[in-house]
Design a protein around this motif. Structure first.
Motif, PDB file in Angstrom:
ATOM      1  N   ILE A  70       0.869  -1.177   0.000  1.00 49.97           N
ATOM      2  CA  ILE A  70       0.000   0.000   0.000  1.00 49.97           C
ATOM      3  C   ILE A  70       0.904   1.224   0.000  1.00 49.97           C
ATOM      4  O   ILE A  70       1.863   1.305   0.779  1.00 49.97           O
ATOM      5  CB  ILE A  70      -0.920   0.028   1.242  1.00 49.97           C
ATOM      6  N   TYR A  71       0.600   2.164  -0.883  1.00 43.76           N
ATOM      7  CA  TYR A  71       1.402   3.368  -1.041  1.00 43.76           C
ATOM      8  C   TYR A  71       0.460   4.564  -1.049  1.00 43.76           C
ATOM      9  O   TYR A  71      -0.581   4.531  -1.698  1.00 43.76           O
ATOM     10  CB  TYR A  71       2.181   3.326  -2.359  1.00 43.76           C
ATOM     11  N   MET A  72       0.849   5.624  -0.358  1.00 41.39           N
ATOM     12  CA  MET A  72       0.005   6.813  -0.325  1.00 41.39           C
ATOM     13  C   MET A  72       0.760   7.981  -0.938  1.00 41.39           C
ATOM     14  O   MET A  72       1.950   8.165  -0.693  1.00 41.39           O
ATOM     15  CB  MET A  72      -0.399   7.130   1.103  1.00 41.39           C
ATOM     16  N   THR A  73       0.049   8.727  -1.754  1.00 40.81           N
ATOM     17  CA  THR A  73       0.575   9.937  -2.368  1.00 40.81           C
ATOM     18  C   THR A  73      -0.567  10.950  -2.369  1.00 40.81           C
ATOM     19  O   THR A  73      -1.597  10.698  -1.743  1.00 40.81           O
ATOM     20  CB  THR A  73       1.134   9.644  -3.781  1.00 40.81           C
ATOM     21  N   SER A  74      -0.379  12.074  -3.029  1.00 37.28           N
ATOM     22  CA  SER A  74      -1.488  13.023  -3.141  1.00 37.28           C
ATOM     23  C   SER A  74      -1.614  13.466  -4.593  1.00 37.28           C
ATOM     24  O   SER A  74      -0.652  13.424  -5.358  1.00 37.28           O
ATOM     25  CB  SER A  74      -1.310  14.212  -2.199  1.00 37.28           C
ATOM     26  N   ALA A  75      -2.815  13.849  -4.955  1.00 39.28           N
ATOM     27  CA  ALA A  75      -3.100  14.231  -6.335  1.00 39.28           C
ATOM     28  C   ALA A  75      -2.205  15.394  -6.756  1.00 39.28           C
ATOM     29  O   ALA A  75      -1.968  16.320  -5.988  1.00 39.28           O
ATOM     30  CB  ALA A  75      -4.568  14.620  -6.476  1.00 39.28           C
ATOM     31  N   SER A  76      -1.708  15.298  -7.995  1.00 37.38           N
ATOM     32  CA  SER A  76      -0.849  16.345  -8.541  1.00 37.38           C
ATOM     33  C   SER A  76      -0.791  16.181 -10.057  1.00 37.38           C
ATOM     34  O   SER A  76      -1.304  15.208 -10.608  1.00 37.38           O
ATOM     35  CB  SER A  76       0.570  16.239  -7.960  1.00 37.38           C
ATOM     36  N   ALA A  77      -0.113  17.111 -10.697  1.00 35.03           N
ATOM     37  CA  ALA A  77       0.053  17.039 -12.152  1.00 35.03           C
ATOM     38  C   ALA A  77       0.917  15.848 -12.541  1.00 35.03           C
ATOM     39  O   ALA A  77       0.804  15.335 -13.647  1.00 35.03           O
ATOM     40  CB  ALA A  77       0.677  18.335 -12.666  1.00 35.03           C
ATOM     41  N   ARG A  78       1.759  15.361 -11.642  1.00 34.04           N
ATOM     42  CA  ARG A  78       2.640  14.224 -11.932  1.00 34.04           C
ATOM     43  C   ARG A  78       2.081  12.898 -11.407  1.00 34.04           C
ATOM     44  O   ARG A  78       2.782  11.898 -11.351  1.00 34.04           O
ATOM     45  CB  ARG A  78       4.030  14.496 -11.378  1.00 34.04           C
ATOM     46  N   GLN A  79       0.815  12.891 -11.026  1.00 28.88           N
ATOM     47  CA  GLN A  79       0.183  11.713 -10.420  1.00 28.88           C
ATOM     48  C   GLN A  79       0.315  10.460 -11.288  1.00 28.88           C
ATOM     49  O   GLN A  79       0.670   9.388 -10.787  1.00 28.88           O
ATOM     50  CB  GLN A  79      -1.283  12.023 -10.155  1.00 28.88           C
ATOM     51  N   ALA A  88       5.691  -0.065 -11.250  1.00 27.71           N
ATOM     52  CA  ALA A  88       6.790  -0.673 -12.006  1.00 27.71           C
ATOM     53  C   ALA A  88       7.771  -1.408 -11.096  1.00 27.71           C
ATOM     54  O   ALA A  88       8.575  -2.211 -11.570  1.00 27.71           O
ATOM     55  CB  ALA A  88       7.530   0.398 -12.808  1.00 27.71           C
ATOM     56  N   ASN A  89       7.706  -1.150  -9.807  1.00 27.77           N
ATOM     57  CA  ASN A  89       8.641  -1.758  -8.856  1.00 27.77           C
ATOM     58  C   ASN A  89       7.987  -2.911  -8.108  1.00 27.77           C
ATOM     59  O   ASN A  89       6.780  -2.894  -7.867  1.00 27.77           O
ATOM     60  CB  ASN A  89       9.131  -0.700  -7.861  1.00 27.77           C
ATOM     61  N   PRO A  90       8.794  -3.907  -7.713  1.00 21.55           N
ATOM     62  CA  PRO A  90       8.232  -5.020  -6.933  1.00 21.55           C
ATOM     63  C   PRO A  90       7.825  -4.560  -5.531  1.00 21.55           C
ATOM     64  O   PRO A  90       8.294  -3.534  -5.038  1.00 21.55           O
ATOM     65  CB  PRO A  90       9.378  -6.034  -6.863  1.00 21.55           C
ATOM     66  N   VAL A  91       6.939  -5.332  -4.914  1.00 27.03           N
ATOM     67  CA  VAL A  91       6.514  -5.054  -3.542  1.00 27.03           C
ATOM     68  C   VAL A  91       7.641  -5.514  -2.622  1.00 27.03           C
ATOM     69  O   VAL A  91       7.817  -6.701  -2.406  1.00 27.03           O
ATOM     70  CB  VAL A  91       5.190  -5.781  -3.204  1.00 27.03           C
ATOM     71  N   GLU A  92       8.415  -4.559  -2.127  1.00 29.14           N
ATOM     72  CA  GLU A  92       9.560  -4.906  -1.286  1.00 29.14           C
ATOM     73  C   GLU A  92       9.205  -4.965   0.192  1.00 29.14           C
ATOM     74  O   GLU A  92       9.823  -5.706   0.941  1.00 29.14           O
ATOM     75  CB  GLU A  92      10.705  -3.928  -1.531  1.00 29.14           C
ATOM     76  N   GLN A  93       8.233  -4.159   0.625  1.00 27.20           N
ATOM     77  CA  GLN A  93       7.828  -4.146   2.027  1.00 27.20           C
ATOM     78  C   GLN A  93       6.324  -4.365   2.114  1.00 27.20           C
ATOM     79  O   GLN A  93       5.558  -3.401   2.221  1.00 27.20           O
ATOM     80  CB  GLN A  93       8.220  -2.831   2.695  1.00 27.20           C
ATOM     81  N   PRO A  94       5.873  -5.638   2.071  1.00 26.89           N
ATOM     82  CA  PRO A  94       4.426  -5.885   2.166  1.00 26.89           C
ATOM     83  C   PRO A  94       3.887  -5.403   3.508  1.00 26.89           C
ATOM     84  O   PRO A  94       4.598  -5.388   4.511  1.00 26.89           O
ATOM     85  CB  PRO A  94       4.302  -7.406   2.044  1.00 26.89           C
ATOM     86  N   VAL A  95       2.602  -4.984   3.513  1.00 22.41           N
ATOM     87  CA  VAL A  95       1.991  -4.480   4.745  1.00 22.41           C
ATOM     88  C   VAL A  95       1.626  -5.609   5.708  1.00 22.41           C
ATOM     89  O   VAL A  95       1.414  -5.356   6.891  1.00 22.41           O
ATOM     90  CB  VAL A  95       0.747  -3.608   4.459  1.00 22.41           C
ATOM     91  N   VAL A  96       1.536  -6.830   5.200  1.00 26.22           N
ATOM     92  CA  VAL A  96       1.292  -8.021   6.018  1.00 26.22           C
ATOM     93  C   VAL A  96       2.183  -9.136   5.486  1.00 26.22           C
ATOM     94  O   VAL A  96       2.724  -9.033   4.380  1.00 26.22           O
ATOM     95  CB  VAL A  96      -0.195  -8.474   5.973  1.00 26.22           C
ATOM     96  N   ALA A 136      -2.600   3.881  -3.461  1.00 25.65           N
ATOM     97  CA  ALA A 136      -2.239   2.908  -4.496  1.00 25.65           C
ATOM     98  C   ALA A 136      -1.980   1.565  -3.826  1.00 25.65           C
ATOM     99  O   ALA A 136      -1.369   1.504  -2.760  1.00 25.65           O
ATOM    100  CB  ALA A 136      -1.001   3.380  -5.248  1.00 25.65           C
ATOM    101  N   MET A 137      -2.461   0.494  -4.455  1.00 28.30           N
ATOM    102  CA  MET A 137      -2.320  -0.851  -3.895  1.00 28.30           C
ATOM    103  C   MET A 137      -1.810  -1.793  -4.976  1.00 28.30           C
ATOM    104  O   MET A 137      -2.215  -1.692  -6.131  1.00 28.30           O
ATOM    105  CB  MET A 137      -3.666  -1.339  -3.371  1.00 28.30           C
ATOM    106  N   GLU A 138      -0.928  -2.710  -4.576  1.00 34.71           N
ATOM    107  CA  GLU A 138      -0.363  -3.669  -5.529  1.00 34.71           C
ATOM    108  C   GLU A 138      -0.251  -5.028  -4.870  1.00 34.71           C
ATOM    109  O   GLU A 138       0.229  -5.140  -3.739  1.00 34.71           O
ATOM    110  CB  GLU A 138       1.009  -3.195  -6.000  1.00 34.71           C
TER     111      GLU A 138
END
Length: 190
Positions: A70-79, A88-96, A136-138
């Motif tokens: 799970i990744y958190m960001t905020s809305a922007s022009a570069r969203q 594009a990156n692997p899940v390196e630190q899963p939340v569980v 964002a969730m992957e």
């Protein structure tokens, strides 16, 4: 026109399925659903989203070694570029811890995602600071004898204050007292 009849003594034989094709038929398909519970700011004025996430396996095979990020960001022009980089990156630190989801089953995750104020894209509207969080969730997973690249499922949702049926989501204010809003909604952006 109908196919001509086969000569006497000949029968139709179906070609055997290749192992790759039968493995593909048993592939899991993961679907990620987000239900935001509350969102806003915490006492440090960081962005916060309390969430419930449902991960469903709608495929015909079991998903194993599911790593969920799970990744958190905020809305922007570069969203869009930010989300592309995240996915594009692997899940390196899963939340569980990695888990398994059998075909036709689902699991639920819940928690709170946080983003420090310094990392927020702050918009100014009528002289006041506002932000719109994006979650964002992957999920990366394996199945069968799959030893190559893992399967992936992704989703990203914008979270805002729910202003009623048909109305746009409202952003969150950054001035004033910290506040978690109970009436929030999501809009899928990826």
């Amino acid at each position: 026109p109908p196919a001509p009849p086969l000569p006497a003594g000949l029968v139709t034989v179906r070609a055997p399925q290749s192992p790759a094709r039968s493995l593909e038929a048993l592939k899991p398909e993961l679907e990620i659903l987000l239900v935001p519970q509350r969102a806003g700011t915490d006492p440090s004025m960081s962005a916060a989203i309390e969430y419930r996430i449902v991960v469903r396996n709608t495929g015909r095979g079991d998903a194993r070694d599911v790593r969920f990020g799970i990744y958190m960001t905020s809305a922007s022009a570069r969203q869009a570029a930010d989300l592309q980089t995240i996915f594009a990156n692997p899940v390196e630190q899963p939340v569980v811890a990695p888990f398994e989801i059998h075909a036709g089953s689902q699991i639920e995750l819940s928690g709170t995602a946080m983003l420090p104020r310094a990392n927020l894209n702050v918009m100014t509207i009528d002289g006041k600071p506002w932000f719109v969080p994006v979650l964002a969730m992957e999920a990366e997973y394996r199945w069968g004898e799959n030893v190559g690249a893992p399967g992936t499922a992704t989703a990203a949702h914008m979270i805002g204050i729910n202003r009623g049926e048909g109305a746009k989501l409202a952003p969150f204010r950054l001035d004033g007292e910290p506040r978690m809003h109970p009436k929030v909604a999501e809009r899928r952006v990826a």
